[in-house]
Design an enzyme around this catalytic site. Structure first.
Site, PDB file in Angstrom:
ATOM      1  CG  ASP A  21      -7.986  -6.990  -0.244  1.00 48.10           C
ATOM      2  OD1 ASP A  21      -9.601  -6.364   0.010  1.00 48.10           O
ATOM      3  OD2 ASP A  21      -6.940  -6.082  -0.709  1.00 48.10           O
TER       4      ASP A  21
ATOM      5  CG  HIS B 263      -9.583  -8.937   4.212  1.00 44.15           C
ATOM      6  ND1 HIS B 263      -9.311 -10.105   5.138  1.00 44.15           N
ATOM      7  CD2 HIS B 263      -7.836  -8.583   3.166  1.00 44.15           C
ATOM      8  CE1 HIS B 263      -8.118 -10.942   4.621  1.00 44.15           C
ATOM      9  NE2 HIS B 263      -7.177  -9.408   4.500  1.00 44.15           N
TER      10      HIS B 263
ATOM     11  CB  SER C 227       1.674   2.524   8.180  1.00 48.11           C
ATOM     12  OG  SER C 227      -0.134   2.587   7.214  1.00 48.11           O
TER      13      SER C 227
ATOM     14  CG  HIS D 203      -7.249  -1.936   0.084  1.00 48.67           C
ATOM     15  ND1 HIS D 203      -7.138  -3.453   0.813  1.00 48.67           N
ATOM     16  CD2 HIS D 203      -7.722  -1.406   0.734  1.00 48.67           C
ATOM     17  CE1 HIS D 203      -7.075  -3.233   1.349  1.00 48.67           C
ATOM     18  NE2 HIS D 203      -6.845  -1.886   2.564  1.00 48.67           N
TER      19      HIS D 203
ATOM     20  CG  HIS E 126      -5.817   8.752  -0.164  1.00 51.70           C
ATOM     21  ND1 HIS E 126      -5.070   8.741   0.925  1.00 51.70           N
ATOM     22  CD2 HIS E 126      -6.635   7.459  -0.812  1.00 51.70           C
ATOM     23  CE1 HIS E 126      -5.292   6.645   0.543  1.00 51.70           C
ATOM     24  NE2 HIS E 126      -6.548   6.843   0.186  1.00 51.70           N
TER      25      HIS E 126
ATOM     26  CB  SER F 230      -7.734   2.535  -2.771  1.00 47.84           C
ATOM     27  OG  SER F 230      -7.442   1.784  -1.837  1.00 47.84           O
TER      28      SER F 230
ATOM     29  N   GLY G 284     -17.504   4.177  24.818  1.00 51.14           N
ATOM     30  CA  GLY G 284     -16.029   3.996  24.995  1.00 51.14           C
ATOM     31  C   GLY G 284     -15.200   2.683  24.848  1.00 51.14           C
TER      32      GLY G 284
END
Lengths: 555, 555
Positions: free
Chosen positions: A195, A390, A233, A368, A364, A366, A48
């Site tokens: 990162d 991260h 984004s 990163h 696709h 990444s 929830g």
């Protein structure tokens, strides 16, 4: 400012030992700056819960020292917690133009836009904030205008990479600022926070251009409409979709709230270049021949309410997918979403669409850095101290292995937890005591009012449901005036389990009568007696343990 | 038997359009055989459900025609539904020795062992069952003694592959029976139903031997204890662990109930060969030096209650993992389990263990055929009709693409749904009407007593919890005699939300008083009034929609 009295503390308040809700405080004497204010999506057990943000008790206690928030880029795990932060701490927000563009919409929704000071920053231009000077450097990432920060402190320079990759053929022509990183390295960097998202992934992350080629190929082969879903984004990818559309003479319609919003902001600010006439209204899709249309959509994660999911279920108001249409899912499923994405793909195939998804390489890439890029960053910056951020624990650990390989002293590498203070003084680093920190759950308008007990109850309720047992007793002699009534929700079908519930009723009546005859009269004892007897009976009969809520009224 | 009156119907009752609960009925005139009786683990939305099995209404209605159940191998998605099946339909069960060994334990738990006829089958030896003759052929898979079936019917031969891969260097020396498959192909096969699990995966699945080499390498490098977790049924892999242990002079202790059970059955039946003295009791682990021990464990999927998960959390009764120990997780996470496995790995790293997991290639190989092997199977058998099974829709679709590539007529390929009848008559195939079929949810002892309404309630309860509102009214004039009392579970912390609940109380009181003064007296209207007023108030205040259960007593 005496170096001997003060020290620099770097405090990750989120984003270490986890993916998401990135937030780091830099503290020196009476000055604090905060880098990023991210959110995280809830774990499966957090029933929830809508979103999760860092506990900022420490920052609230020191709010007068805070000189500003610096944002690296416009992803939710870096900016999504900003409204909750600003409600407690009103300080200037520093970010690049696109990031501020995305922040504005968010603050407007929370009625914070008018009361917040937003300041645009520019790569290589330093910003004074208390004792700190923060200089942004350009990164490559899956959203434009992403920066990292070189933070000049009285103890030395700290490099805070933020999310990054190295894309040598960037779609927008904006290269990561390797010169600035190398120059910092040459000058001497005290510590780097970097990162670790892809620290387990060998090699070099592919350029976003690769996706452009895959999109081009798919457009070349498509005979009817094209529906392309990706992260709202990822404006580089969206730019490439527009370019392919223009190349193959198709118009682009946009569906999905976040996709529409982001494209509007990006076009307004000049981060998305669209030839006039290419963009059409979603209401006009059916006015054009099928081979002249591209529909750019949200829903690449199979999210229940998203545009693509509704199209796949044939419940979208404006777009009906037809046999022969091409659907491109230009993203990888985020861990946990695999099943939802698979379900969407299956539904699309059943409609007769041609579906291009992750099994096709190049659909696709990444955002990163993979291992070779992490080593490139380490080799450019050559920090004395190294703190991987991260990432979950094993990623941080792997990142340290990589750092040691590039020459960082293993004793100078720290795996830290949320709230740990990395204290730097006179060129030495140590882990100090923890500050108040943790996780705050947001459910609806409630911030932090759902905790372990509420979640435990939700878990119990979700497994075997609830039985409410209501009975009215006489105040005088304890006889049953009304009831027991048993109401169940989420336990069994009442219609199919009448006998079970009747027997349960007898158990309750018998237990109460026995206890009253034994002169037990405290409610708590009566309730416990009923709960235990009923729980035992139901477990024997069904091997289930519903929550049992006895309610005893006295009249 | 006249071919013109009767037809062969092949009815998948599970395992098409999904992974799991495999079950197929072959029907001709008055004879039915059933291949496999599998279970499936619940989807995320199926809150509180333990397992899922096929709806066997059709078989129960035709139980007198059923000549037997034939099992391909001992995995849960092929045998796990057997006890529920046998409770309704008592027919002989045919399977290979190891599969029967695993079935026995299962039937014993359900008190069905004594009343069930279990018959051992042998590869290449046909079994008569009504009009059918069923001849098993040896397959490679991730459990020994796996077979497929050549089913001789009055309409022709059907090849039912079951789960398979082609392992040319099998650990147990048992090769897939390519001769028999080729001979069937040469003779002529009417239709084939084939495993589609890995239809999306290019290439050839690696041999199980590769894992043996990885285990050997890990054993060579380990300096302290080794803990290896894998699927309890993967006896080939377990065999290789014993062999590596013997080679490197380590003793093996086994922890985890299913691992202990399977190893006992396999050793007893001769499917696991262990040098005397290698196996030690789990209580004796600490009596040996750390570099002399291997602990073979369950928990490779990060399951909450499994041995490895408890070790990682330092709550296992017998095994405490120490810094420097090597933990090998020799499996891939099943989709949906990634997060649990990652969490276990992180905890193990934190303890200081060396963890070898899926990012290392060769620590796990699949038990299912990849694309080249699927084409090999198709090329050997050369069926006239082709029905891909054991897969979600996109996998079935991909498998048909592969089949067409090997020469199967596209018009002779069928994607079917659960309950569809593939009717074969005089060499022609068509999809007939659906038989009663579907999904049965098992929760505790309840089979099928949890359905959509119960699941919907569990979902609601899990999101925002429940508020029970109790009030006693006077029978005479409707005045409130006691209450309203509001009890909440899974909604908000009561202590932190006292004011909210007090206001809620006033809303209920006000609503009731108003309705009574307006002479509303039916309970259902009063309840609806309270529910609506309270729901509106709570949504405004919290943006949450807890379940609201008004209980009105009259005295």
């Amino acid at each position: 400012m005496s170096k001997t009295n003060n020290k620099l503390s770097i405090i990750p308040l989120g984003g270490v030992g986890e993916i998401g809700k990135n937030m780091t405080a830099y503290v020196f004497g009476n000055d604090i700056i905060v880098v990023d204010t991210g959110l995280k999506f809830p774990e499966e057990e957090m029933l929830g819960i809508d979103i999760v943000i860092p506990d900022i008790t420490y920052l609230i206690e020191n709010k007068n020292k805070i000189r500003g928030v610096f944002l690296t880029h416009g992803h939710e795990d870096h900016i999504g917690g900003l409204p909750y932060f600003l409600k407690h701490i009103n300080v200037p927000v520093y970010a690049t133009r696109l990031t501020l563009g995305l922040v504005e919409g968010k603050l407007r929704e929370h009625n914070l836009l008018d009361v917040t000071k937003l300041i645009t920053i520019t790569p290589r231009v330093g910003i004074k904030a208390g004792v700190f000077t923060v200089t942004p450097f350009l990164n490559n990432h899956s959203i434009p205008d992403t920066v990292g920060f070189a933070i000049d402190t009285p103890e030395g320079i700290i490099v805070h990479t933020g999310d990054f990759k190295f894309d040598f053929t960037p779609v927008d022509g904006q290269h990561a600022d390797m010169y600035m990183l190398a120059a910092l390295g040459e000058k001497g960097v005290l510590a780097m926070l970097s990162d670790s998202t892809n620290a387990e992934r060998p090699g070099f992350t592919m350029s976003e251009r690769v996706v452009g080629q895959t999109i081009d190929d798919a457009f070349r082969q498509a005979e009817r409409r094209i529906i392309l879903a990706t992260f709202a984004s990822n404006l580089h990818r969206i730019q490439q979709v527009f370019e392919s559309a223009e190349k193959f003479g198709r118009k682009v319609a946009v569906v999905g709230r976040s996709m529409v919003n982001n494209i509007n902001v990006a076009m307004e600010l000049g981060y998305l270049h669209v030839v006039k006439g290419t963009l059409i209204d979603a209401d006009d899709i059916n006015k054009l021949p099928a081979d002249k249309v591209v529909i750019l959509s949200t829903g690449s994660q199979g999210e229940a309410m998203s545009a693509l999911t509704r199209m796949a279920r044939a419940t979208h108001r404006k777009v009906e997918i037809m046999p022969g249409d091409t659907v491109i899912i230009a993203s990888s499923p985020i861990p946990g979403n695999e099943k939802y994405v698979s379900r969407t793909i299956d539904q699309l195939f059943k409609i007769g669409a041609k579906v291009i998804y992750q099994s096709v390489s190049g659909v696709h890439v990444s955002g990163h850095a993979s291992q070779e890029e992490l080593k490139l960053m380490l080799s450019l910056v050559r920090p004395k101290y190294f703190v991987p951020v991260h990432g979950e624990y094993r990623m941080l650990k792997k990142h340290i292995e990589l750092a040691v390989g590039t020459g960082v002293d293993p004793d100078n590498c720290f795996i830290v937890e949320i709230g740990d203070q990395i204290e730097l003084q006179n060129g030495k680093a140590r882990i100090g005591s923890k500050v108040p920190s943790g996780t705050v759950l947001i459910d609806g308008l409630g911030v932090g009012d759902v905790g372990n007990i509420v979640l435990r109850d939700r878990k119990l309720l979700s497994q075997d449901g609830i039985l409410v047992v209501v009975v009215t007793l006489s105040k005088q002699d304890g006889t049953i005036l009304s009831g027991p009534d048993i109401i169940s929700r989420g336990f069994v079908y009442v219609r199919e389990s009448e006998q079970l519930l009747e027997e349960a009723n007898k158990i309750v009546t018998g237990t109460l009568q026995r206890m009253v005859s034994e002169n037990v009269s405290e409610w708590s004892s009566l309730k416990t007696g009923v709960r235990e007897a009923l729980s035992r009976f139901l477990y024997e009969q069904t091997r289930r343990r519903p929550m049992i809520l006895p309610i005893i009224m006295e009249v």
